[in-house]
Scaffold this motif. Structure first.
Motif, PDB file in Angstrom:
ATOM      1  N   LEU A  62       1.068  -0.560  -0.085  1.00 39.60           N
ATOM      2  CA  LEU A  62      -0.092  -0.043   0.016  1.00 39.60           C
ATOM      3  C   LEU A  62       1.076   1.226  -0.064  1.00 39.60           C
ATOM      4  O   LEU A  62       2.023   0.912   0.471  1.00 39.60           O
ATOM      5  CB  LEU A  62      -0.462  -0.143   1.411  1.00 39.60           C
ATOM      6  CG  LEU A  62      -1.990  -0.879   1.350  1.00 39.60           C
ATOM      7  CD1 LEU A  62      -2.449  -0.913   2.772  1.00 39.60           C
ATOM      8  CD2 LEU A  62      -3.709  -0.940  -0.079  1.00 39.60           C
ATOM      9  N   SER A 100      -2.184   5.232   1.970  1.00 41.20           N
ATOM     10  CA  SER A 100      -3.028   4.422   2.521  1.00 41.20           C
ATOM     11  C   SER A 100      -2.902   3.872   4.086  1.00 41.20           C
ATOM     12  O   SER A 100      -4.375   3.841   4.570  1.00 41.20           O
ATOM     13  CB  SER A 100      -3.394   3.434   1.332  1.00 41.20           C
ATOM     14  OG  SER A 100      -3.494   3.997   0.219  1.00 41.20           O
ATOM     15  N   ARG A 133      -4.524   6.647   6.493  1.00 40.30           N
ATOM     16  CA  ARG A 133      -5.981   5.644   6.452  1.00 40.30           C
ATOM     17  C   ARG A 133      -6.883   5.391   6.821  1.00 40.30           C
ATOM     18  O   ARG A 133      -7.516   5.126   7.762  1.00 40.30           O
ATOM     19  CB  ARG A 133      -6.444   6.558   5.153  1.00 40.30           C
ATOM     20  CG  ARG A 133      -6.745   7.876   4.242  1.00 40.30           C
ATOM     21  CD  ARG A 133      -7.025   7.718   2.911  1.00 40.30           C
ATOM     22  NE  ARG A 133      -7.290   7.146   2.093  1.00 40.30           N
ATOM     23  CZ  ARG A 133      -5.916   6.756   0.889  1.00 40.30           C
ATOM     24  NH1 ARG A 133      -6.106   8.314   1.078  1.00 40.30           N
ATOM     25  NH2 ARG A 133      -5.621   6.121   0.038  1.00 40.30           N
TER      26      ARG A 133
END
Length: 179
Positions: free
Chosen positions: A152, A156, A159
């Motif tokens: 990732l 990301s 988040r």
């Protein structure tokens, strides 16, 4: 004013009928899967309690009652195994703690309850968010390491971690309201 019993409600009648026709089968099915008559009895009861606790106005539409009950029971069994695994991991870690530093039985019960609540919150998260959170909190990975391992971007990962922390904050605020 005339009072009608909850048993006369069509939904409750349907659940009563499901219970009388399929409880024995469900308990036997669970006993084979779990290998424990006591756990099977508990989960069979929990399955019907789950049906009763659904929204009262929600109709009970099931054309294949055994498949319907097995699906609910299977989900409950998965939660049961996850909780048991979490509890065993905690107790194993506790066994490594010197006796004079071990928490009291009351503190142990509180920790197990908190772990169960956290597990329930984590179960609601998407897999990547759950993995990222556990890697950061339990294994001490940095965001960059998590990004590399999960393939990732760092953004990301941030988040996912933010979402997991938000859920934990909601859980903590709910706990504070109940105290």
């Amino acid at each position: 004013m005339q009072h009608t019993s909850s048993a006369s409600h069509p939904r409750h009648q349907a659940i009563d009928q499901l219970y009388s026709h399929h409880h024995g089968w469900l308990q036997g099915w669970l006993r084979k899967r779990l290998g424990s008559a006591a756990d099977a009895a508990d989960l069979a009861q929990d399955t019907f309690v789950r049906l009763l606790c659904r929204a009262p106005g929600e109709p009970l539409n099931c054309t294949t009652p055994r498949a319907y009950l097995a699906t609910i029971a299977n989900r409950l069994a998965l939660n049961f195994y996850r909780r048991r695994s979490l509890e065993q991991a905690y107790l194993a870690a506790l066994a490594q703690t010197p006796e004079d530093l071990a928490p009291s039985l009351e503190q142990q019960a509180l920790v197990l309850e908190a772990l169960d609540e956290i597990d329930q919150v984590l179960a609601l998260l998407p897999a990547k968010a759950r993995q990222a959170f556990l890697m950061a909190q339990l294994e001490g990975y940095t965001q960059e390491e998590i990004a590399n391992r999960l393939n990732l971007s760092v953004r990301s990962v941030q988040r996912h971690l933010a979402r997991a922390f938000e859920e934990c904050i909601v859980l903590a605020s709910q706990g504070a309201q109940h105290e």
